[in-house]
Design an enzyme around this catalytic site. Structure first.
Site, PDB file in Angstrom:
ATOM      1  N   ASP A  32       0.586  -1.170   0.123  1.00 16.28           N
ATOM      2  CA  ASP A  32       0.014   0.062  -0.021  1.00 16.28           C
ATOM      3  C   ASP A  32       0.881   1.253  -0.007  1.00 16.28           C
ATOM      4  OD1 ASP A  32      -2.023  -1.694   0.080  1.00 16.28           O
ATOM      5  OD2 ASP A  32      -2.881  -0.973   2.050  1.00 16.28           O
ATOM      6  N   GLU A  34       4.065   1.753  -1.106  1.00 17.20           N
ATOM      7  CA  GLU A  34       4.400   1.916  -2.278  1.00 17.20           C
ATOM      8  C   GLU A  34       3.466   2.389  -3.613  1.00 17.20           C
ATOM      9  OE1 GLU A  34       7.458   1.977  -3.304  1.00 17.20           O
ATOM     10  OE2 GLU A  34       7.811   1.414  -5.487  1.00 17.20           O
ATOM     11  N   LEU A  82      -5.222  35.373  -6.104  1.00 13.95           N
ATOM     12  CA  LEU A  82      -5.102  36.999  -6.001  1.00 13.95           C
ATOM     13  C   LEU A  82      -3.530  37.198  -5.119  1.00 13.95           C
ATOM     14  CD1 LEU A  82      -8.432  38.208  -4.941  1.00 13.95           C
ATOM     15  CD2 LEU A  82      -7.314  38.613  -6.817  1.00 13.95           C
ATOM     16  N   GLU A 113     -14.602  44.792  -2.330  1.00 13.23           N
ATOM     17  CA  GLU A 113     -15.374  43.750  -1.955  1.00 13.23           C
ATOM     18  C   GLU A 113     -14.667  42.936  -0.971  1.00 13.23           C
ATOM     19  OE1 GLU A 113     -15.533  41.550  -5.915  1.00 13.23           O
ATOM     20  OE2 GLU A 113     -15.525  43.340  -6.996  1.00 13.23           O
ATOM     21  N   LYS A 115     -13.793  39.829   0.800  1.00 11.91           N
ATOM     22  CA  LYS A 115     -13.057  38.677   0.404  1.00 11.91           C
ATOM     23  C   LYS A 115     -13.586  37.340   0.988  1.00 11.91           C
ATOM     24  CE  LYS A 115      -8.865  36.364  -1.131  1.00 11.91           C
ATOM     25  NZ  LYS A 115      -8.780  35.105  -0.459  1.00 11.91           N
ATOM     26  N   LYS A 290     -10.354  45.896  -6.573  1.00  8.60           N
ATOM     27  CA  LYS A 290     -10.285  45.817  -8.141  1.00  8.60           C
ATOM     28  C   LYS A 290     -10.186  47.242  -8.998  1.00  8.60           C
ATOM     29  CE  LYS A 290     -12.567  41.318  -7.650  1.00  8.60           C
ATOM     30  NZ  LYS A 290     -13.753  40.489  -7.759  1.00  8.60           N
ATOM     31  N   LYS A 315      -4.923  42.109   2.833  1.00 12.16           N
ATOM     32  CA  LYS A 315      -5.173  40.738   4.017  1.00 12.16           C
ATOM     33  C   LYS A 315      -4.684  41.659   5.286  1.00 12.16           C
ATOM     34  CE  LYS A 315      -5.622  36.934   1.740  1.00 12.16           C
ATOM     35  NZ  LYS A 315      -5.202  35.574   1.972  1.00 12.16           N
ATOM     36  N   CYS A 409      -2.255   9.210  34.660  1.00 12.86           N
ATOM     37  CA  CYS A 409      -3.568   9.771  33.987  1.00 12.86           C
ATOM     38  C   CYS A 409      -4.097  10.605  34.947  1.00 12.86           C
ATOM     39  CB  CYS A 409      -4.290   8.738  33.778  1.00 12.86           C
ATOM     40  SG  CYS A 409      -5.965   9.335  33.066  1.00 12.86           S
ATOM     41  N   CYS A 427      -3.594   7.092  28.150  1.00 14.96           N
ATOM     42  CA  CYS A 427      -3.812   6.359  29.299  1.00 14.96           C
ATOM     43  C   CYS A 427      -4.029   4.894  29.086  1.00 14.96           C
ATOM     44  CB  CYS A 427      -5.158   6.849  30.005  1.00 14.96           C
ATOM     45  SG  CYS A 427      -5.386   5.877  31.415  1.00 14.96           S
TER      46      CYS A 427
HETATM   47  S1  IVH Z   1     -11.562  38.143  -7.571  1.00 15.42           S
HETATM   48  C1  IVH Z   1     -10.040  36.781 -11.783  1.00 15.42           C
HETATM   49  N1  IVH Z   1     -13.223  38.699  -5.759  1.00 15.42           N
HETATM   50  O1  IVH Z   1     -10.240  34.502  -3.505  1.00 15.42           O
HETATM   51  C2  IVH Z   1     -10.651  36.766 -10.174  1.00 15.42           C
HETATM   52  N2  IVH Z   1     -11.829  36.795  -5.396  1.00 15.42           N
HETATM   53  O2  IVH Z   1      -7.322  34.369  -3.321  1.00 15.42           O
HETATM   54  C3  IVH Z   1      -9.935  36.536  -8.984  1.00 15.42           C
HETATM   55  N3  IVH Z   1     -12.359  35.438  -3.402  1.00 15.42           N
HETATM   56  O3  IVH Z   1      -9.795  32.459  -6.031  1.00 15.42           O
HETATM   57  C4  IVH Z   1     -10.709  36.507  -7.913  1.00 15.42           C
HETATM   58  N4  IVH Z   1     -14.069  36.728  -2.537  1.00 15.42           N
HETATM   59  O4  IVH Z   1     -11.843  32.312  -4.918  1.00 15.42           O
HETATM   60  C5  IVH Z   1     -12.207  37.938  -6.038  1.00 15.42           C
HETATM   61  N5  IVH Z   1     -14.711  39.326  -4.404  1.00 15.42           N
HETATM   62  C6  IVH Z   1     -13.847  38.585  -4.508  1.00 15.42           C
HETATM   63  C7  IVH Z   1     -13.674  37.192  -3.868  1.00 15.42           C
HETATM   64  C8  IVH Z   1     -12.633  36.544  -4.355  1.00 15.42           C
HETATM   65  C9  IVH Z   1     -13.322  35.559  -2.360  1.00 15.42           C
HETATM   66  C10 IVH Z   1     -11.591  34.178  -3.630  1.00 15.42           C
HETATM   67  C11 IVH Z   1     -11.533  33.640  -4.899  1.00 15.42           C
HETATM   68  C12 IVH Z   1     -10.047  33.714  -5.381  1.00 15.42           C
HETATM   69  C13 IVH Z   1      -9.524  33.709  -4.286  1.00 15.42           C
HETATM   70  C14 IVH Z   1      -8.164  34.388  -4.370  1.00 15.42           C
END
Ligand code: IVH
Length: 668
Positions: A32, A34, A82, A113, A115, A290, A315, A409, A427
């Site tokens: 298994d 291998e 991203l 937006e 995330k 964006k 982030k 224990c 234990c």
């Molecule tokens: S844009 C080309 N917008 O985060 C589109 N991503 O770490 C690229 N995600 O793969 C993503 N919320 O799954 C975008 N408002 C948002 C998002 C979002 C969550 C996730 C998405 C992406 C990941 C990247």
């Protein structure tokens, strides 16, 4: 590159041969370990070179792993990830880099937006109808989980409004709400299944269930944010309009998105949004910034095939708090494993008050030199279970002595065992009360004895009505009525539920006994192979180890379990009490395909012939070689020959693998 292709072909050949020897000839040629090693090598190779992925690759079919039956789905346009910016300066650098490529970026505005932290999916719509849904996979090729995504209640199956491209892929994030996640985990614990580590894992895992009903029961949701429609013109010019249009078409869009003119405004709004994130009922791990005009997306393009230049994730560092570790305590699990945890001075992290945190195991406490009385860093970064990161030691501060793992224990004072090859300590006392409590609760959940949770088991133990699981079967309503919290009706109900559990098959009983390493799946394999408790009890570790799907650790544990006089005695009692010690023979006469006969022809996209046969038989059906009028249907794959012709001439229905999977997983 050529080397990779040749190696992949060789691995496939080796694995296929081993697979054939294992499943068809029942004469394993490879260990298994291998097999797993070669399999992983092939998986890695295919992940790194998606163009090498082939429909006949064994990576598509993994025996027990549920994902084996999903088809691969090639995204029309790769699903990107991203880049991250952890502070304002990094965000400004991103803008400057873009502005050097395209000056317009300075004045074109941005959307912000939330995330969502879940599992990325791509939804294909043909003429406004949802036709295919896929996971991200490696970004180029994902898995077709259409049937599962259809169970996500807020995915539109047909679009509203107007102006959609004839064919498009809508990108979104499938997620668990925090409240739903807690419910599901609670239920899993009650059923004796391991809890999900976090909502992200839970979402990804739920999407990859073979049985869409399981996915549905999880209650996943989605937010959408992106569209790819190569060859078609979108009816909008900006990201902001796109989000509005997505909403009009019927997609859920995270409601806190906004449009800002420049980065100065963005910083202010991001600060506000950051404070908002912990209050939301879904996990969010940042803010996506964006560039607003879609025309500029095309012009800015992507870095490699990985990240768009037009978007970035802002982030926030995971929240870490410092608090005092008051005490190190230990919980004894049902296998006897000692789980150390920290009792903390309560501290608020990400909107939740934390007063205990896991310390994982004793090795970790030693490696990080965590001591009682220390100031420690605690985090809850997306993970639901808070954890201690390590001590914060102030110069000259007095500390208590280094933590010493116990010899005895904490519950029953028996000797603690530290197996050399494991990080966990155990234990040694199989009758440790801590362990008995956990093991009876596990037994009750596994045997489906409703109404027997922690509280009642504790009460039964305290009243000395029960010492082990066999005692449960000797309880009468009279016994229970003497306890607090029982009335005539509830006492009768519980006794009935206990008695009814005697009929559970051997596989369920084996799992319920809580033998180390034996999960529900392993118990099934053991029960199916041996058929009776007696046969299993008399098996050697070597015989057990030879069962496909059972490894060395399980074999040793099972053998060790039956070797123990105490356990043998317990089983004798359970036998006398009338528990079922047999596994019913396969599913003949039952299951969704009972009484049905299938013929398989050609190469199916993900299932091997042997696997397809196994699937049909497990669902109660039969597989035969030649097509007759009596054949229920012919399952057709690539390069099907005369059998397909014959089916057509006899008017026998022809189905594909997807339809077979649907039928086999339907409730009878
Ligand atoms: S844009 C080309 N917008 O985060 C589109 N991503 O770490 C690229 N995600 O793969 C993503 N919320 O799954 C975008 N408002 C948002 C998002 C979002 C969550 C996730 C998405 C992406 C990941 C990247």
């Amino acid at each position: 590159m050529k080397g990779a292709a040749a190696r992949a072909a060789e691995l496939r050949r080796l694995l296929e041969r081993a697979n054939y020897a294992y499943y068809v000839l029942d004469r394993p040629e490879m260990s298994d370990a291998e097999y797993d090693r070669l399999f992983r090598e092939l998986q890695d190779l295919e992940a790194a070179h998606p163009e090498l992925s082939a429909p006949d690759s064994p990576t598509h079919r993994i025996g027990a792993a549920p994902a084996s039956a999903f088809r691969k789905h090639r995204h029309l346009v790769p699903m990107l990830s991203l880049a991250n910016a952890f502070n304002e300066a990094e965000l400004a650098e991103w803008k400057d880099r873009n502005a050097r490529l395209l000056a317009e970026v300075r004045t074109s505005g941005y959307t912000l937006e939330v995330k969502i932290d879940g599992a990325a999916v791509s939804l294909t719509y043909d003429d406004a109808v949802f036709v295919t849904g896929a996971t991200r996979g490696n970004g180029v090729v994902g898995e077709d989980v259409t049937a599962n995504l259809r169970t996500v209640v807020d995915i539109p199956l047909r679009l509203q409004g107007k102006g959609w491209p004839k064919r498009m892929e809508v990108r979104g994030e499938v997620y668990f709400s925090k409240s739903r996640f807690e419910k599901v985990n609670h239920e899993r614990e009650r059923q004796g299944e391991p809890a999900f580590a976090n909502p992200r894992n839970a979402a990804a895992g739920s999407l990859r269930q073979l049985d869409p009903k399981i996915t549905r029961s999880r209650g996943l949701r989605i937010f959408c944010f992106h569209v790819e429609a190569p060859g078609y013109k979108l009816p909008v010019d900006t990201q902001h309009e796109l989000l509005e249009r997505l909403t009009a078409w019927g997609f859920p869009v995270e409601p806190h998105h906004r449009l800002v003119p420049d980065l100065t405004a963005a910083h202010a709004e991001i600060t506000k949004l950051e404070a908002l994130l912990p209050t939301l009922d879904y996990g969010a791990d940042g803010i996506v910034v964006k560039v607003n005009p879609l025309r500029l997306h095309a012009e800015l393009g992507t870095v490699g095939d990985r990240e768009p230049r037009w978007a970035i994730a802002r982030k926030f560092a995971p929240e870490v708090r410092v608090t005092k570790l008051k005490e190190i305590r230990i919980n004894v699990g049902r296998t006897g494993a000692l789980n150390p945890y920290a009792v903390l001075e309560p501290v608020e992290i990400g909107g939740v008050t934390v007063s205990t945190a896991t310390l994982h195991n004793f090795d970790l406490i030693e490696a990080k030199d965590i001591r009682e009385g220390d100031w420690v860093e605690v985090t809850r970064a997306g993970e639901v279970i808070p954890q201690v990161l390590g001590p914060v030691i102030k110069k000259g501060a007095r500390r208590s002595r280094p933590y010493k793992p116990p010899d005895r224990c904490p519950v029953c004072k028996s000797k603690v065992e530290y197996p050399a090859d494991e990080v966990m300590a155990y234990c040694s006392n199989v009758s440790c009360p801590g362990r008995i409590l956990e093991s009876i609760v596990h037994f009750a959940a596994a045997m489906d004895i409703r109404g027997l949770g922690y509280e009642r088991v504790r009460a039964l133990l305290d009243a000395k009505l029960v010492k082990d699981v066999a005692d449960l079967y000797e309880l009468t309503p009279m016994h229970l009525l003497a306890l607090e919290g029982f009335a005539e009706k509830s006492a009768h109900q519980l006794v009935e539920a206990i008695q009814a559990s005697k009929r559970q098959p051997l596989s369920t009983l084996l799992y319920a006994l809580g033998i180390r390493h034996v999960g529900a799946q392993g118990a099934k394999l053991l029960a199916r192979h041996f058929g009776t408790m007696k046969a299993l009890r008399n098996a050697t570790a070597e015989t057990i180890n030879r069962i496909p799907g059972i490894g060395e650790a399980i074999a040793q544990a099972v053998f060790g379990f039956f070797d123990e006089a105490k356990n043998r005695k317990l089983l004798e009692r359970l036998d006398k009490l009338g528990l079922n010690f047999k596994e019913p023979a396969a599913t003949e006469g039952r299951g969704p395909l009972a009484g049905k006969t299938y013929v398989i022809t050609g190469t199916l996209p993900s299932l091997s012939r042997a696997k397809a046969k196994e699937l049909i038989e497990a669902a109660g059906g039969h597989v035969v070689d030649s097509v007759s009028k009596k054949t229920t249907a012919v399952v057709v794959g690539a390069d099907a020959g005369s059998k397909l012709e014959r089916a057509k001439s006899l008017g026998v229905p022809v189905i594909d693998e997807a339809e077979l999977l649907r039928r086999a997983h339907r409730k009878p």
